[in-house]
Scaffold this active site. Structure first.
Site, PDB file in Angstrom:
ATOM      1  N   ARG A 247       1.184  -1.022   0.005  1.00  0.00           N
ATOM      2  CA  ARG A 247       0.379   0.102  -0.327  1.00  0.00           C
ATOM      3  C   ARG A 247       1.065   0.959   0.447  1.00  0.00           C
ATOM      4  NH1 ARG A 247      -2.816  -2.795  -1.394  1.00  0.00           N
ATOM      5  NH2 ARG A 247      -5.171  -3.399  -0.625  1.00  0.00           N
ATOM      6  N   GLU A 275      -4.756   6.274  -7.276  1.00  0.00           N
ATOM      7  CA  GLU A 275      -5.014   5.663  -8.344  1.00  0.00           C
ATOM      8  C   GLU A 275      -6.225   6.233  -9.229  1.00  0.00           C
ATOM      9  OE1 GLU A 275      -4.477   1.958  -6.943  1.00  0.00           O
ATOM     10  OE2 GLU A 275      -2.950   1.881  -6.308  1.00  0.00           O
ATOM     11  N   HIS A 296      -1.153  -0.935 -10.027  1.00  0.00           N
ATOM     12  CA  HIS A 296      -1.250  -1.590  -9.224  1.00  0.00           C
ATOM     13  C   HIS A 296      -2.024  -3.434  -9.658  1.00  0.00           C
ATOM     14  CE1 HIS A 296      -3.848  -1.581  -5.172  1.00  0.00           C
ATOM     15  NE2 HIS A 296      -3.735  -2.580  -5.630  1.00  0.00           N
TER      16      HIS A 296
END
Length: 350
Positions: A247, A275, A296
């Site tokens: 994260r 994001e 991601h």
């Protein structure tokens, strides 16, 4: 028959098996992977009316949402960290157990993370890009080959893993297979367990001092937020690489930007504070030999969706037989009076 609504990615075969237990409907992101199909607050509230069970993926199940869905008795989360989008405390207050798919990424994340390390050690991405753009000719032969002069071997290097849960332990095993020295930091892992894993437990400061690769695998808590601080990033060896497939909140982003701009360290990032990224993000200014960017992707694989579907099916069948599955996010819910009017209606109903 109880009714179930799924808004998460789900495997078709396991969907059919669920339908032998409950009436199952699928909408939104479950069927269309366009992020715009994720349901906002009003739409998820409307969608959940009349449903007893919800298979949750990414929609925010806030306290307001949960209090406005009076039929909901059980939540099955495909995520390893259901607290990221579900108000667990509100579920407990309302008597709604939250079962989750623990370990769904325990292979995909370690594999992807090790790949990111390999790509920072060996300039495959750069060489392949030049190869495709310029083709391989007699004129550029020597220059193409020299791209790999910066390549380094993994054997003998030290990897420092911050967070020794499933993903961290999975990465350690892969690194050890490549004859790397593994050191780790995790205040919840004792020395005896570390010895069994053949890794050395150190303080965060010692880990950042010694590692050629610092890999973040921790969960985000108040204690771990921005744990990769300016002080620790500046302790890293020149040219060492920070890898974050966990994260973004684990890192002080401004400090990381400064360290990369100055060429002190290198990094491989799969997660970001925002994001998708804005077009003017600072990350695009860093040369690719110092910063590997992926959007991601670490937890994504074909097998993950099958695995999470199977895990939730197992959890539901165990629960409906009147037994507690191992992966319950709020075990304290079973002692609440509110549970008798909600979650208990499914418990042992098979």
């Amino acid at each position: 028959m109880f009714r179930l609504l799924c808004t998460a990615e789900f495997d078709d075969i396991w969907t059919e098996r669920f339908r032998q237990l409950v009436e199952m409907d699928r909408i939104g992101f479950s069927l269309d992977k366009d992020p715009k199909k994720r349901l906002g607050q009003d739409r998820i509230i409307e969608a959940l009316q009349g449903y007893d069970i919800h298979i949750s993926g990414y929609e925010k199940l806030t306290k307001e949402v949960l209090y406005r869905c009076p039929d909901l008795k059980l939540i099955l989360s495909v995520r390893d960290g259901p607290e990221e989008n579900i108000d667990i405390q509100a579920c407990t207050e309302l008597g709604i157990p939250v079962l989750f798919s623990s370990g769904r990424c325990e292979r995909s994340v370690p594999e992807f993370t090790f790949l990111a390390m390999m790509m920072m050690a060996k300039p495959v991405n750069l060489a392949s890009g030049v190869f495709r753009t310029e083709k391989w000719t007699a004129e550029n032969d020597l220059r193409l080959r020299r791209i790999n002069e910066s390549s380094t071997e993994m054997a003998g290097k030290t990897v420092g893993i911050v967070g020794l849960g499933r993903n961290g332990i999975g990465l350690a095993a892969r690194c050890q297979a490549f004859q790397m020295h593994v050191i780790g930091y995790d205040p919840y892992v004792d020395k005896k367990k570390a010895e069994g894993l053949q890794l050395e437990l150190l303080s965060l400061e010692e880990l950042f001092d010694r590692a050629d690769f610092v890999v973040l695998m921790a969960r985000v808590t108040e204690e771990t937020r921005h744990m990769a601080s300016r002080e620790l990033l500046w302790r890293m060896k020149p040219g060492a690489c920070l890898v974050n497939t966990a994260r973004a909140a684990l890192v002080d982003s401004q400090a990381l930007e400064d360290a990369l701009e100055q060429g002190r360290i290198r990094a491989a990032l799969d997660v970001f504070d925002e994001e998708p990224l804005p077009n003017d993000s600072w990350v695009y200014r860093i040369p690719q030999e110092r910063l590997l960017l992926t959007p991601h992707l670490a937890g994504v694989s074909q097998e993950r969706i099958v695995y999470q579907s199977e895990k939730l099916y197992q959890a539901l069948t165990i629960y409906m037989r009147g037994q507690l599955p191992p992966n319950v996010a709020n075990r304290e819910v079973f002692a609440r009076d509110s549970f008798k009017g909600r979650g208990s209606q499914l418990y042992g109903c098979a």
